[in-house]
Write a protein that holds these residues in place. Sequence first.
Motif, PDB file in Angstrom:
ATOM      1  N   ALA A 341       1.131  -1.298   0.584  1.00 25.24           N
ATOM      2  CA  ALA A 341       0.151  -0.048   0.224  1.00 25.24           C
ATOM      3  C   ALA A 341       0.798   0.989   0.011  1.00 25.24           C
ATOM      4  O   ALA A 341       1.389   1.661   0.947  1.00 25.24           O
ATOM      5  CB  ALA A 341      -0.985   0.150   1.469  1.00 25.24           C
ATOM      6  N   ILE A 342       0.430   2.631  -0.500  1.00 28.26           N
ATOM      7  CA  ILE A 342       1.294   3.360  -0.777  1.00 28.26           C
ATOM      8  C   ILE A 342       0.071   3.992   0.042  1.00 28.26           C
ATOM      9  O   ILE A 342      -0.810   4.842   0.101  1.00 28.26           O
ATOM     10  CB  ILE A 342       0.540   4.313  -1.607  1.00 28.26           C
ATOM     11  N   THR A 343       1.176   4.686   0.923  1.00 24.44           N
ATOM     12  CA  THR A 343       0.111   5.840   2.037  1.00 24.44           C
ATOM     13  C   THR A 343       0.737   7.817   1.765  1.00 24.44           C
ATOM     14  O   THR A 343      -0.354   8.126   2.797  1.00 24.44           O
ATOM     15  CB  THR A 343       1.364   5.257   3.875  1.00 24.44           C
ATOM     16  N   GLU A 344       1.962   7.709   1.447  1.00 30.68           N
ATOM     17  CA  GLU A 344       2.229   9.206   1.092  1.00 30.68           C
ATOM     18  C   GLU A 344       2.542   8.801  -0.061  1.00 30.68           C
ATOM     19  O   GLU A 344       4.226   8.434  -0.626  1.00 30.68           O
ATOM     20  CB  GLU A 344       3.062   9.402   2.375  1.00 30.68           C
ATOM     21  N   GLN A 345       3.091  10.303  -0.927  1.00 32.85           N
ATOM     22  CA  GLN A 345       3.809  10.302  -2.305  1.00 32.85           C
ATOM     23  C   GLN A 345       3.330  12.457  -2.052  1.00 32.85           C
ATOM     24  O   GLN A 345       2.157  12.778  -2.328  1.00 32.85           O
ATOM     25  CB  GLN A 345       2.541   9.657  -3.050  1.00 32.85           C
ATOM     26  N   THR A 346       4.516  12.298  -3.230  1.00 36.83           N
ATOM     27  CA  THR A 346       4.579  13.375  -3.983  1.00 36.83           C
ATOM     28  C   THR A 346       3.387  13.471  -5.207  1.00 36.83           C
ATOM     29  O   THR A 346       3.164  13.066  -6.385  1.00 36.83           O
ATOM     30  CB  THR A 346       5.712  13.516  -4.318  1.00 36.83           C
ATOM     31  N   SER A 347       2.237  15.057  -5.131  1.00 36.20           N
ATOM     32  CA  SER A 347       1.521  15.181  -5.410  1.00 36.20           C
ATOM     33  C   SER A 347       1.700  15.854  -7.353  1.00 36.20           C
ATOM     34  O   SER A 347       0.462  15.381  -8.152  1.00 36.20           O
ATOM     35  CB  SER A 347      -0.008  15.650  -4.990  1.00 36.20           C
ATOM     36  N   THR A 348       2.123  17.040  -6.736  1.00 29.40           N
ATOM     37  CA  THR A 348       3.276  17.179  -8.218  1.00 29.40           C
ATOM     38  C   THR A 348       4.825  17.190  -8.342  1.00 29.40           C
ATOM     39  O   THR A 348       5.468  18.081  -7.789  1.00 29.40           O
ATOM     40  CB  THR A 348       2.141  18.349  -8.545  1.00 29.40           C
ATOM     41  N   ALA A 349       5.320  17.183  -9.701  1.00 28.95           N
ATOM     42  CA  ALA A 349       6.809  17.513  -9.765  1.00 28.95           C
ATOM     43  C   ALA A 349       6.727  17.572 -11.139  1.00 28.95           C
ATOM     44  O   ALA A 349       5.629  18.057 -12.211  1.00 28.95           O
ATOM     45  CB  ALA A 349       6.681  16.143  -9.194  1.00 28.95           C
ATOM     46  N   ALA A 350       7.992  18.107 -12.048  1.00 24.42           N
ATOM     47  CA  ALA A 350       8.176  18.575 -12.800  1.00 24.42           C
ATOM     48  C   ALA A 350       9.743  17.896 -12.866  1.00 24.42           C
ATOM     49  O   ALA A 350      10.388  17.272 -12.342  1.00 24.42           O
ATOM     50  CB  ALA A 350       8.762  20.031 -13.081  1.00 24.42           C
ATOM     51  N   TYR A 351      10.182  18.048 -14.513  1.00 21.41           N
ATOM     52  CA  TYR A 351      11.314  17.613 -15.371  1.00 21.41           C
ATOM     53  C   TYR A 351      12.958  17.601 -13.837  1.00 21.41           C
ATOM     54  O   TYR A 351      13.056  18.559 -13.928  1.00 21.41           O
ATOM     55  CB  TYR A 351      12.199  17.697 -15.934  1.00 21.41           C
ATOM     56  N   ASN A 352      13.495  16.917 -13.635  1.00 26.63           N
ATOM     57  CA  ASN A 352      14.366  17.056 -12.934  1.00 26.63           C
ATOM     58  C   ASN A 352      13.548  16.957 -11.015  1.00 26.63           C
ATOM     59  O   ASN A 352      14.825  16.718 -10.556  1.00 26.63           O
ATOM     60  CB  ASN A 352      15.282  18.030 -12.868  1.00 26.63           C
ATOM     61  N   GLU A 353      12.668  17.216 -10.960  1.00 26.65           N
ATOM     62  CA  GLU A 353      12.269  17.690  -9.529  1.00 26.65           C
ATOM     63  C   GLU A 353      12.155  16.205  -8.740  1.00 26.65           C
ATOM     64  O   GLU A 353      12.425  14.875  -9.199  1.00 26.65           O
ATOM     65  CB  GLU A 353      11.221  18.263  -9.641  1.00 26.65           C
ATOM     66  N   THR A 354      11.984  15.904  -7.504  1.00 29.49           N
ATOM     67  CA  THR A 354      12.011  14.868  -6.753  1.00 29.49           C
ATOM     68  C   THR A 354      10.393  14.522  -6.646  1.00 29.49           C
ATOM     69  O   THR A 354      10.163  15.054  -5.849  1.00 29.49           O
ATOM     70  CB  THR A 354      12.602  14.985  -5.295  1.00 29.49           C
ATOM     71  N   LEU A 355       9.863  13.567  -6.816  1.00 35.96           N
ATOM     72  CA  LEU A 355       9.092  12.465  -6.179  1.00 35.96           C
ATOM     73  C   LEU A 355       9.603  11.767  -4.857  1.00 35.96           C
ATOM     74  O   LEU A 355      10.132  10.729  -5.231  1.00 35.96           O
ATOM     75  CB  LEU A 355       8.270  11.756  -7.916  1.00 35.96           C
ATOM     76  N   SER A 356       8.636  11.179  -4.032  1.00 31.80           N
ATOM     77  CA  SER A 356       8.469  10.846  -3.291  1.00 31.80           C
ATOM     78  C   SER A 356       7.442   9.556  -3.059  1.00 31.80           C
ATOM     79  O   SER A 356       5.973  10.453  -3.335  1.00 31.80           O
ATOM     80  CB  SER A 356       8.497  11.416  -1.761  1.00 31.80           C
ATOM     81  N   VAL A 357       7.421   8.438  -2.851  1.00 33.93           N
ATOM     82  CA  VAL A 357       6.585   8.117  -2.158  1.00 33.93           C
ATOM     83  C   VAL A 357       7.040   6.785  -1.214  1.00 33.93           C
ATOM     84  O   VAL A 357       8.440   6.141  -1.420  1.00 33.93           O
ATOM     85  CB  VAL A 357       6.784   7.606  -3.513  1.00 33.93           C
ATOM     86  N   SER A 358       6.216   7.029  -0.099  1.00 32.03           N
ATOM     87  CA  SER A 358       6.122   5.995   1.023  1.00 32.03           C
ATOM     88  C   SER A 358       4.642   5.236   1.200  1.00 32.03           C
ATOM     89  O   SER A 358       3.589   5.147   0.920  1.00 32.03           O
ATOM     90  CB  SER A 358       6.366   6.898   2.162  1.00 32.03           C
ATOM     91  N   GLY A 359       5.390   3.561   1.795  1.00 35.12           N
ATOM     92  CA  GLY A 359       4.026   3.135   2.134  1.00 35.12           C
ATOM     93  C   GLY A 359       4.065   1.687   3.034  1.00 35.12           C
ATOM     94  O   GLY A 359       5.492   1.369   3.232  1.00 35.12           O
ATOM     95  N   THR A 360       3.582   0.593   3.308  1.00 39.54           N
ATOM     96  CA  THR A 360       3.971  -0.316   3.871  1.00 39.54           C
ATOM     97  C   THR A 360       3.590  -1.642   2.716  1.00 39.54           C
ATOM     98  O   THR A 360       3.157  -1.923   1.786  1.00 39.54           O
ATOM     99  CB  THR A 360       2.565  -0.587   4.933  1.00 39.54           C
ATOM    100  N   ALA A 361       4.086  -2.507   3.287  1.00 37.98           N
ATOM    101  CA  ALA A 361       3.764  -4.000   2.570  1.00 37.98           C
ATOM    102  C   ALA A 361       3.762  -5.212   3.739  1.00 37.98           C
ATOM    103  O   ALA A 361       4.559  -5.612   4.917  1.00 37.98           O
ATOM    104  CB  ALA A 361       5.034  -4.874   2.232  1.00 37.98           C
ATOM    105  N   THR A 362       2.505  -5.852   3.870  1.00 35.56           N
ATOM    106  CA  THR A 362       2.156  -6.804   5.190  1.00 35.56           C
ATOM    107  C   THR A 362       2.038  -7.981   4.218  1.00 35.56           C
ATOM    108  O   THR A 362       1.091  -8.399   3.202  1.00 35.56           O
ATOM    109  CB  THR A 362       0.930  -6.686   5.860  1.00 35.56           C
ATOM    110  N   ALA A 363       1.983  -9.383   5.093  1.00 37.79           N
ATOM    111  CA  ALA A 363       1.319 -10.909   4.200  1.00 37.79           C
ATOM    112  C   ALA A 363       0.703 -11.259   5.434  1.00 37.79           C
ATOM    113  O   ALA A 363       1.708 -11.365   6.904  1.00 37.79           O
ATOM    114  CB  ALA A 363       2.425 -11.254   3.897  1.00 37.79           C
TER     115      ALA A 363
END
Length: 708
Positions: A341-363
């Motif tokens: 699951a993705i819990t947090e991420q960047t909403s807007t970005a452009a060329y060469n800017e940083t895109l962040s994405v975070s989340g969890t993994a369970t089983a």
Amino acid sequence: MNDVVVRCITVVLVVSFVLLAGVTGAVPAVSTSSTEGLVLAQADNSSENVTPRHQNPDEYSSAGDDDELAKWLTEHLDNRLGDSSVALEEGEYEMASEYLDDEYYERVEQYVEITGDTDGIDDIATEDEPDSETRSAYLTAAEEQDTLTSLVGQYNETKSEYETARDGSEPERAHDLARELESLTGEIEETSTRAIEQYEFLTEETGSDYTDTIDSIDNTKAAIQEEQAGVRSEQFVDTELVLDPATERASFENPLRVRGEIRAADDSTPSYDGLNITVEDHPVPVQTYENGTFTFEYRPTVEPVAADSLSVQYTPAIETRYVGTETSIPISLEQTELDVAITEQTSTAAYNETLSVSGTATAANQSVDELPVTVRLGGEPVGTTTVENGSFSKQIAVPATVPDGDQPVSVSFEPTDRALSTATANGSVTIEETATELDLEAEWTNQSDIRIDGRLVTTDGVGIEGQSIDLEIDGITGETVSTDEDGAIATTVSPSDPTQSVTVSGTYDGSDTNLDHARDEATVAPAGTDEDGVEFPSTPVLVGLGGTVFALAVGLVWWIRRRKPDETDERGDRFRDPAVSSPADSTAVAQTRVNSTLERATDQLTDDRTDAAVRNCYTAVRDAQQSILETDHVSALTHWEFYHRYRANVDDATSLQTVMEAYERAAFTTDSVSRQEAKAVLEAAHRLCFPESVSFEDDSEPAATTDD
């Protein structure tokens, strides 16, 4: 030439320059990048007619014979790798490294260039794929070989320190060094395995026989293992890992439960404090008991469902006297469903800017650990990260290849048929368009060619890599060039009518990217004029001026040489440089190198390795002549060039020819040199390196001359 001559010629040159400057007027400036382009173009053109250094001139008369040159390069690289492994086996660590010097890597690149431009011996490299598998294997084999040489050298140095500590009643230091030797032995075994894998791959790809090379590596490894067995028996106690799994069936949801114990060869009881147990190289928590047993659980994640066993390792603490051990247990795996699951991420970005994405993994309601996941943007993979304690986080720079607008973001575990199922988490991000600028420059490099330089950047001046620029010459579509890592382009075009002004334009359309389009153009005056249209002097005028200057200079020299001797500068003799002699210590160093090489050749002849002995004889003769003649040009010559250049400097040209002919057979043919011939070559090499040496008995091997 005396001071009068120098002064006169200087005057002629200054006057000539003034005359030329007056006639030609302003000379258009040529940029550094343009000069570099000309140099590169000249280098490319000249390489077509130059025979590569050190190739056998009897086999390859020109660089156009690429198939034969590729074959020679393969044999050359094979010999370098083989000689290095043999030198390592014989304990010649410095020599083993020297065989894999800068020249080796240059030959690898030459091999790739040759086989990439033709249907060479294995046709594995192309201009679009220069970093071929074969190139990689040659480079990796050399790197692993060099690493192995370093490790073996470290082992022997540490072994010497260990023996000193052991014999000097320093038991703690001896134990620590023995543990270090144990670690080095493991590294040597792993490096040997990787090197042999490369040699086996090269055997399949090139058809070369690396059997002797692999044998040398195996012999080196076996020698280290034998030495370490002695150290181990002096310092350590062998152990056995005894495991009893509760059941063979296991999954992430129902982990594998195992009870075990560690048994020592001397029936002692190893301490379980800080017990280090790993499963498939993953540490697992261990519960110990007073009865000398322990238990652990293992949740499989990335293991294939089809796996039938798991590897378990015991690694003792450094300060103990026990040796680690490894065993395997049978297993039958079942797959567990994974949730990402993705819990947090960047909403807007452009060329060469940083895109962040975070989340969890369970089983099975459990956090997953050490799970690799892939991040995709716009459907394309842009990075990977690892889940730790059920969480992941990744930052990536937005590439130009992702179109602007709303784009999907995903994080997924993609391998199939593993203990955990595949799983994907999806999100979305808005990619904004970035404005760009294209700066184009053009100038004549001669009377027919125009050099074009340009750069594609963002409005912040950041160069944009890997983008296509479409060029036009006076409105006619030309070539398409790609920007380099700095966003720059450089090329040369030939207009149809150099007598007219030429307009060069470049267009970047930015399609299928998040970059805006850009365009620029540059106009150059007709060839042979400056920017204001002033015509440069024609070639006949320049030739006439040059001829006049040359005639003046010749006449001046003739007049000076007709002067009487007593009219010359009497001070001349006082300013002549005295002869400078070579330092004696450099000669001694060279003689030591020659001695060492001949000793190695003698040992190789004793071992019936005649070809290697002959090659070392040739090296010794070459080094000896380089020292005697005080020159550094010998190594740049082929063997026959060396022979023809320097045979007049030796008293025994017949011996020199003997060495050259035998070296050619040993280095360039599949026919081995006989023992009798190799012995004759070794004697000839001694005569050439040490002319005062005595003759040898019929059944004796020559010994290298040593320094007194």
